[in-house]
Design an enzyme around this catalytic site. Sequence first.
Site, PDB file in Angstrom:
ATOM      1  N   LYS A 283     105.819   7.724 -15.072  1.00  0.00           N
ATOM      2  CA  LYS A 283     104.894   7.292 -16.114  1.00  0.00           C
ATOM      3  C   LYS A 283     104.879   5.762 -16.184  1.00  0.00           C
ATOM      4  O   LYS A 283     104.421   5.137 -15.250  1.00  0.00           O
ATOM      5  CB  LYS A 283     105.248   8.009 -17.402  1.00  0.00           C
ATOM      6  CG  LYS A 283     104.857   9.491 -17.209  1.00  0.00           C
ATOM      7  CD  LYS A 283     105.188  10.431 -18.305  1.00  0.00           C
ATOM      8  CE  LYS A 283     104.557  11.776 -17.965  1.00  0.00           C
ATOM      9  NZ  LYS A 283     105.344  12.910 -18.373  1.00  0.00           N
TER      10      LYS A 283
ATOM     11  N   SER B 101     103.813  14.324 -26.107  1.00  0.00           N
ATOM     12  CA  SER B 101     102.856  13.874 -25.105  1.00  0.00           C
ATOM     13  C   SER B 101     101.405  14.152 -25.459  1.00  0.00           C
ATOM     14  O   SER B 101     100.519  13.527 -24.895  1.00  0.00           O
ATOM     15  CB  SER B 101     103.204  14.485 -23.746  1.00  0.00           C
ATOM     16  OG  SER B 101     103.431  15.872 -23.857  1.00  0.00           O
TER      17      SER B 101
ATOM     18  N   HIS C  63     107.685   9.798 -22.004  1.00  0.00           N
ATOM     19  CA  HIS C  63     106.640   8.857 -22.428  1.00  0.00           C
ATOM     20  C   HIS C  63     107.218   7.683 -23.226  1.00  0.00           C
ATOM     21  O   HIS C  63     106.465   6.871 -23.758  1.00  0.00           O
ATOM     22  CB  HIS C  63     105.585   9.564 -23.288  1.00  0.00           C
ATOM     23  CG  HIS C  63     104.666  10.436 -22.508  1.00  0.00           C
ATOM     24  ND1 HIS C  63     103.582   9.964 -21.815  1.00  0.00           N
ATOM     25  CD2 HIS C  63     104.690  11.774 -22.293  1.00  0.00           C
ATOM     26  CE1 HIS C  63     102.955  10.962 -21.220  1.00  0.00           C
ATOM     27  NE2 HIS C  63     103.612  12.071 -21.492  1.00  0.00           N
TER      28      HIS C  63
HETATM   29  C1  LIG Z   1     105.622  14.184 -17.842  1.00  0.00           C
HETATM   30  C2  LIG Z   1     106.633  14.881 -18.625  1.00  0.00           C
HETATM   31  C3  LIG Z   1     107.620  15.634 -17.993  1.00  0.00           C
HETATM   32  C4  LIG Z   1     107.643  15.849 -16.510  1.00  0.00           C
HETATM   33  O1  LIG Z   1     107.956  14.670 -15.826  1.00  0.00           O
HETATM   34  P1  LIG Z   1     107.552  14.557 -14.285  1.00  0.00           P
HETATM   35  O2  LIG Z   1     108.402  13.458 -13.754  1.00  0.00           O
HETATM   36  O3  LIG Z   1     106.092  14.278 -14.218  1.00  0.00           O
HETATM   37  O4  LIG Z   1     107.880  15.876 -13.655  1.00  0.00           O
HETATM   38  C5  LIG Z   1     108.599  16.194 -18.786  1.00  0.00           C
HETATM   39  N1  LIG Z   1     108.597  16.043 -20.133  1.00  0.00           N
HETATM   40  C6  LIG Z   1     107.642  15.347 -20.766  1.00  0.00           C
HETATM   41  C7  LIG Z   1     107.694  15.184 -22.245  1.00  0.00           C
HETATM   42  C8  LIG Z   1     106.624  14.741 -20.039  1.00  0.00           C
HETATM   43  O5  LIG Z   1     105.672  14.065 -20.662  1.00  0.00           O
END
Ligand SMILES: *Cc1c(COP(=O)(O)O)cnc(C)c1O
Length: 392
Positions: A240, A182, A210
């Site tokens: 996302k 990320s 992502h």
């Molecule tokens: C955003 C993210 C999360 C958390 O997801 P949410 O639904 O926002 O709690 C977990 N792992 C990764 C790699 C992320 O980018």
Amino acid sequence: MTQNTDYLREKYREMDDRGETWPLNQLETATQARPTVEGREVIMLASNNYLDLANDPRLQEAAIDAIERFGVGAGSDWSIAGYTILQDELHETIASFKGTEAGLSYQTGFAVNAGLLPQLLEAGDVYVSDELNHGSIIDGIRLSPADSLVYDHSDMADLEDTLRTAREEYERIIVVTDGVFSMDGDVAKLDEIQTLAEEYDAMTYVDDCHGEGVLGEGHGITAEFGLEDDVDFQMGSFSKACGGFGGMLAGDQHVIDFAYNTSRTWLLSAGYPPAIAAANKRALEIVDDEPSRVRELWEKRDYFASELESIGFDTGNSETPIVPAMVGESTAAQKLAERLFEEGVFALAIVYPMVARGKARIRNQINVGLTDEDLNEALRVYEDVGRELDLV
Ligand SMILES: *Cc1c(COP(=O)(O)O)cnc(C)c1O
């Protein structure tokens, strides 16, 4: 001397001096390609809303219908007082979208990692984890009685060495990796990871937060590599590219059954509202029906990344719509973000502890709703401000 919270004020001040605190911004419109933030219409390069679905009328309609049928709150934890048909429909849609036997939704993606990972292994077992894995993976592993071994980022030789050691010393092994990392926007070498895992008799757990809506024509990293039937635990997020909210898990039926019966996050925290399930399902249908949306996202990403590089910014290891502009010092990254914002470009400075000290950057995230004019305007601002601050 009585104990008090003064030390927190001191700690906060030190963090602030190092440029390591978060400025919180008020959105005055829905999140979209050009929202109004703090009174200014900006080009949004900071959101995860890759496919511009967060404010899509079709998601709105699905959510509004669901509110009219089922109200707002979920009423309890899903495990305790039940959930609506919308949740069951979403679970079926997840399975068909991910090409697995079964699917499950969690309150958030974080709740999948923090709730499920600790349940999967016991003392005498080990997680083998990429050093750049997301904080929710790190926390999930910490909550487990099993050990963990960390391998150098995407270094397959180091992964193999680690697996060789692990195979001698431990019973069960799970290799855990982000699909798309990320902070850098690079993609895990999932084909090689899967092959090594099989060679050393280990399971695999992939965090595709992502990757959904982005890789594999929108179906995520397992689709990208044709590993839908091979990866044991596939988790992701609706928050996302899908523009909704919540976490997802896809895998075999017995994995799903085990997951919701043991994850303390799933069992001990309220379900999200039924309207969210309806919007999430609609989002998966749209991603499935509109591959051109995903293709367009990639075209815009490729254009932005190559232009940003020709201006003179280093985009690091970016391979996805996450396109960093590497800066170095936290305070320099904060300054760049501040100036970009003043010039109408909203992009996030990523600083320690999200990334190592000295590796601060601006993280740009491309949204398919940005027009060519928006992208060119953002690039023009990058060039001007980059020169002004002596970064290019
Ligand atoms: C955003 C993210 C999360 C958390 O997801 P949410 O639904 O926002 O709690 C977990 N792992 C990764 C790699 C992320 O980018």
